[in-house]
Design an enzyme around this catalytic site. Structure first.
Site, PDB file in Angstrom:
ATOM      1  N   GLN A 145       6.762  -9.339 -10.210  1.00 22.05           N
ATOM      2  CA  GLN A 145       6.864  -9.715  -8.794  1.00 22.05           C
ATOM      3  C   GLN A 145       7.454  -8.560  -7.994  1.00 22.05           C
ATOM      4  OE1 GLN A 145       8.591 -13.944  -8.523  1.00 22.05           O
ATOM      5  NE2 GLN A 145       9.056 -13.287 -10.591  1.00 22.05           N
ATOM      6  N   ASN A 146       7.879  -7.511  -8.695  1.00 19.44           N
ATOM      7  CA  ASN A 146       8.540  -6.400  -8.004  1.00 19.44           C
ATOM      8  C   ASN A 146       7.518  -5.491  -7.333  1.00 19.44           C
ATOM      9  OD1 ASN A 146      10.779  -7.510  -9.125  1.00 19.44           O
ATOM     10  ND2 ASN A 146      10.993  -5.997 -10.755  1.00 19.44           N
ATOM     11  N   ASP A 200       8.434  -2.308  -6.495  1.00 25.40           N
ATOM     12  CA  ASP A 200       9.053  -0.979  -6.561  1.00 25.40           C
ATOM     13  C   ASP A 200       8.279   0.018  -7.430  1.00 25.40           C
ATOM     14  OD1 ASP A 200       9.730  -1.744  -9.226  1.00 25.40           O
ATOM     15  OD2 ASP A 200      11.646  -2.565  -8.541  1.00 25.40           O
ATOM     16  N   HIS A 218       2.857  -9.079  -6.362  1.00 26.23           N
ATOM     17  CA  HIS A 218       3.157  -9.057  -4.926  1.00 26.23           C
ATOM     18  C   HIS A 218       2.904  -7.687  -4.311  1.00 26.23           C
ATOM     19  CE1 HIS A 218       5.932 -12.712  -5.785  1.00 26.23           C
ATOM     20  NE2 HIS A 218       4.673 -13.049  -5.692  1.00 26.23           N
ATOM     21  N   CYS A 236      -4.727   0.222   6.088  1.00 23.57           N
ATOM     22  CA  CYS A 236      -5.152  -0.029   7.465  1.00 23.57           C
ATOM     23  C   CYS A 236      -5.832  -1.385   7.521  1.00 23.57           C
ATOM     24  CB  CYS A 236      -6.116   1.068   7.917  1.00 23.57           C
ATOM     25  SG  CYS A 236      -6.900   0.691   9.493  1.00 23.57           S
ATOM     26  N   CYS A 250      -4.533   5.366  12.035  1.00 23.94           N
ATOM     27  CA  CYS A 250      -5.321   5.532  10.811  1.00 23.94           C
ATOM     28  C   CYS A 250      -6.169   6.800  10.912  1.00 23.94           C
ATOM     29  CB  CYS A 250      -6.208   4.304  10.632  1.00 23.94           C
ATOM     30  SG  CYS A 250      -7.408   4.435   9.305  1.00 23.94           S
TER      31      CYS A 250
END
Ligand SMILES: [Zn+2]
Length: 311
Positions: free
Chosen positions: A127-128, A130, A145, A153, A214
């Site tokens: 779920q991290n 990082d 996640h 974009c 963008c």
């Protein structure tokens, strides 16, 4: 600026009074679990595995929700709706991402990578956001996640690395970069959140903050490639997470209270299929009643010693 929407943070369980005393017998039990289900154990991780890397968790003993009861994470619809909420988001993220870039994997990430490379662990669902499991060398990783390593974009889908995007933010906002340096120098570096948000002074004005366009479609509606509170796991990732559970014979849940339904339902699914679920977490979890074994302790007390034992 529109008032920030509020969400109720659920699942702030009381911390247990007693930890599991990690004896050699306990470590042997976990090692046996890996021997028995060798190559068919699926790991499911949460913020608890990254705490040692300096990334705060939400619900642990020093978690964001415990220390700052009123913290409200930014919601997906807030970010995409308005120019002003995008300014606020990118200004805060401009600061909040800095420590996330510097974070290094810790013993938990390395132990899980080792267990995979030695053929014990089939893969990981985390779920991290990082990116530390991949950085530690884990290969079969589903970042349920998303990841803070990219922005995308919303106009055309173009992906840009978050560090390139950060350079553009710095160039466009030199006065904000100075503001950060002043805060650091005065020892008032603000508290960070696990999602890369940061605790800036409440009266700060974000009107002057600029964010880039963008490269491809020249609109300026970016978002990080993460699932926000109020957002949904993509169907593709949800299906992949189910397949990973279906292919496994046992689950090892580490460092998560399983409050998020997208994670909890995986434990439920595994248990409905009659599979083992071993939970290592200091603090009550939503899946405790489903666990075949619950170890009431932080992951670092279990993962490294067990990985060493299975060398
Ligand atoms: Zn675009």
């Amino acid at each position: 600026m529109a008032p920030a929407a509020r969400v109720r943070i659920k699942g702030l369980y009381t911390l247990p009074k007693a930890q599991t005393v990690v004896t050699p017998a306990i470590l042997e039990t976990v090692a046996d679990f890996f021997r028995q289900y060798r190559g068919r154990v699926l790991g499911l991780t949460g913020a608890g595995v990254s705490v040692l890397s300096g990334i705060p968790d939400y619900r642990g003993s020093n978690g964001t929700y415990r220390v700052y009861g009123s913290y409200t994470p930014i919601l997906h619809h807030e970010l995409i709706q308005q120019h002003t909420s995008r300014q606020r988001y990118w200004a805060r993220s401009f600061f909040g991402i800095k420590p996330a870039f510097q974070a290094e994997p810790n013993t938990n990430h390395y132990a899980l990578a080792t267990l995979e490379s030695r053929g014990y662990l089939a893969g990981l669902i985390t779920q991290n956001v990082d990116g530390l499991h991949l950085q530690a060398g884990s290969r079969n990783v589903l970042e349920l996640h998303g990841t803070l390593k990219y922005v995308k974009c919303l106009g055309c889908g173009f992906r840009e690395s978050r560090s390139e995007f950060q350079k553009r933010l710095e160039e466009m906002n030199p006065e904000w970069a100075d503001f950060w340096c002043q805060m650091v120098r005065s020892g008032k570096e603000p508290a960070r959140r696990p999602d890369g948000d940061v605790d800036l002074p409440p009266n700060l004005e974000y009107e002057s903050f600029k964010y880039p366009k963008c490269h491809k479609c020249h609109t300026g509606n970016f978002m990080p490639t993460v699932v926000f509170f109020g957002g949904n796991v993509s169907e593709m990732d949800r299906e992949r997470s189910y397949r990973m559970v279906d292919d496994a014979d046992a689950l090892l849940v580490c460092g998560t209270s399983l409050t998020t339904f997208s994670a909890y339902r995986l434990v439920k699914r595994a248990r409905e299929q009659g599979k083992q679920a071993l939970i290592v977490n200091y603090g009550q979890t939503r899946g405790d009643a489903d666990a075949t074994l619950k170890l009431e302790t932080v992951c670092e007390n279990i993962l490294s010693p067990v990985a060493a034992q299975l060398a």
